[in-house]
Design an enzyme around this catalytic site. Structure first.
Site, PDB file in Angstrom:
ATOM      1  N   ASP A  12      34.091 -37.024  -4.540  1.00 42.21           N
ATOM      2  CA  ASP A  12      34.072 -38.207  -5.062  1.00 42.21           C
ATOM      3  C   ASP A  12      34.014 -39.398  -3.995  1.00 42.21           C
ATOM      4  O   ASP A  12      33.846 -38.986  -2.678  1.00 42.21           O
ATOM      5  CB  ASP A  12      35.393 -38.544  -6.036  1.00 42.21           C
ATOM      6  CG  ASP A  12      36.606 -38.601  -5.215  1.00 42.21           C
ATOM      7  OD1 ASP A  12      36.808 -38.389  -3.914  1.00 42.21           O
ATOM      8  OD2 ASP A  12      37.899 -38.706  -5.859  1.00 42.21           O
ATOM      9  N   CYS A  69      38.102 -34.482  -3.467  1.00 40.76           N
ATOM     10  CA  CYS A  69      38.705 -35.584  -3.765  1.00 40.76           C
ATOM     11  C   CYS A  69      39.898 -35.923  -2.804  1.00 40.76           C
ATOM     12  O   CYS A  69      39.979 -35.534  -1.928  1.00 40.76           O
ATOM     13  CB  CYS A  69      39.274 -35.835  -5.420  1.00 40.76           C
ATOM     14  SG  CYS A  69      40.659 -34.916  -5.770  1.00 40.76           S
ATOM     15  N   THR A  71      43.061 -35.755  -2.920  1.00 39.41           N
ATOM     16  CA  THR A  71      44.013 -34.620  -2.927  1.00 39.41           C
ATOM     17  C   THR A  71      43.440 -33.276  -3.120  1.00 39.41           C
ATOM     18  O   THR A  71      44.206 -32.323  -2.960  1.00 39.41           O
ATOM     19  CB  THR A  71      45.202 -34.988  -3.577  1.00 39.41           C
ATOM     20  OG1 THR A  71      44.680 -34.858  -5.004  1.00 39.41           O
ATOM     21  CG2 THR A  71      46.077 -36.158  -3.332  1.00 39.41           C
ATOM     22  N   GLY A  74      43.027 -33.668  -8.657  1.00 40.96           N
ATOM     23  CA  GLY A  74      42.325 -34.189  -9.991  1.00 40.96           C
ATOM     24  C   GLY A  74      41.093 -33.443 -10.250  1.00 40.96           C
ATOM     25  O   GLY A  74      40.585 -33.070 -11.361  1.00 40.96           O
ATOM     26  N   MET A  75      40.409 -33.075  -8.832  1.00 47.25           N
ATOM     27  CA  MET A  75      39.231 -32.235  -9.247  1.00 47.25           C
ATOM     28  C   MET A  75      39.730 -31.059  -9.692  1.00 47.25           C
ATOM     29  O   MET A  75      39.006 -30.494 -10.700  1.00 47.25           O
ATOM     30  CB  MET A  75      38.319 -31.834  -7.883  1.00 47.25           C
ATOM     31  CG  MET A  75      37.815 -33.097  -7.327  1.00 47.25           C
ATOM     32  SD  MET A  75      36.061 -33.492  -8.266  1.00 47.25           S
ATOM     33  CE  MET A  75      35.270 -34.339  -7.058  1.00 47.25           C
ATOM     34  N   HIS A 102      44.316 -13.438  -4.015  1.00 45.05           N
ATOM     35  CA  HIS A 102      45.104 -13.227  -5.041  1.00 45.05           C
ATOM     36  C   HIS A 102      44.428 -13.836  -6.406  1.00 45.05           C
ATOM     37  O   HIS A 102      44.833 -13.280  -7.460  1.00 45.05           O
ATOM     38  CB  HIS A 102      46.467 -13.619  -4.790  1.00 45.05           C
ATOM     39  CG  HIS A 102      47.180 -12.796  -3.880  1.00 45.05           C
ATOM     40  ND1 HIS A 102      48.491 -12.843  -3.903  1.00 45.05           N
ATOM     41  CD2 HIS A 102      46.645 -12.106  -2.691  1.00 45.05           C
ATOM     42  CE1 HIS A 102      48.872 -11.991  -2.618  1.00 45.05           C
ATOM     43  NE2 HIS A 102      47.841 -11.481  -2.202  1.00 45.05           N
ATOM     44  N   HIS A 136      44.998  -7.384  -8.218  1.00 42.64           N
ATOM     45  CA  HIS A 136      45.609  -8.731  -8.969  1.00 42.64           C
ATOM     46  C   HIS A 136      44.700  -8.923 -10.218  1.00 42.64           C
ATOM     47  O   HIS A 136      44.905  -9.908 -10.947  1.00 42.64           O
ATOM     48  CB  HIS A 136      45.552  -9.837  -8.067  1.00 42.64           C
ATOM     49  CG  HIS A 136      46.268  -9.999  -6.939  1.00 42.64           C
ATOM     50  ND1 HIS A 136      47.660 -10.180  -6.894  1.00 42.64           N
ATOM     51  CD2 HIS A 136      46.084  -9.362  -5.601  1.00 42.64           C
ATOM     52  CE1 HIS A 136      48.400 -10.032  -5.751  1.00 42.64           C
ATOM     53  NE2 HIS A 136      47.379  -9.671  -4.651  1.00 42.64           N
TER      54      HIS A 136
END
Ligand code: RB5
Length: 152
Positions: A12, A69, A71, A74-75, A102, A136
């Site tokens: 973004d 983005c 952080t 949001g993505m 994992h 896993h």
């Protein structure tokens, strides 16, 4: 990396200044990058890029997705609405490895405001180099069962 990896890349407005350096780095580690990111001026809305990347990943048109983005959060929330997407935020090298090992993540989400360009590149490389540990698998299958609980 020996084998060429096909990547879908989505960013973004918070990553406009980092995106070219990251794409150039990805080419040096044998990746073919399909860029779905925002390259204009002003702001944009990250879900638009998350869904484009998640769809080509789930449709297996590429091997993995990378989303950035502010952080990564949001993505990841938006990408995980696409059935079959496993989009995971990482916040250091250890978690970049663990989401592949994992969680079988097929999309790595990173924060342009929480990591340097070098840290982002290094986390992407680690993510791409780490295979899933089949030990896993039963947990991943349980996640897939949750997707089937409600029709999409
Ligand atoms: C945009 O300002 C910001 O909210 C976005 O990049 C992202 O961090 C959302 O999770």
């Amino acid at each position: 990396m020996d084998k060429i990896k096909r990547l879908a890349f989505g960013t973004d407005h918070t990553a406009v200044n980092l995106r070219n350096a990251i794409k150039e780095y990805l080419q040096t580690i044998n990746c073919e990058v399909e860029d779905f990111g925002f390259s204009g001026y002003g702001d944009c809305d990250y879900p638009e890029y998350a869904v484009k990347v998640a769809e080509v990943v789930v449709d297996k048109k590429v091997d993995k997705g990378i989303l950035i983005c502010g952080t990564g959060i949001g993505m990841s929330i938006a990408a995980n609405k696409v059935k079959g997407a496993i989009a995971a935020v990482c916040w250091n090298e250890a978690t970049a490895k663990l989401v592949a090992l994992h969680n079988c993540a097929n999309i790595l989400c990173l924060g342009s405001r929480t990591a340097t360009t070098n840290e982002i590149c290094s986390r992407i490389r680690i993510f791409l180099e780490t295979p899933f540990d089949e030990r896993h698998l039963k947990r991943i299958e349980k996640i897939k069962e949750i997707e089937e609980l409600r029709p999409q």
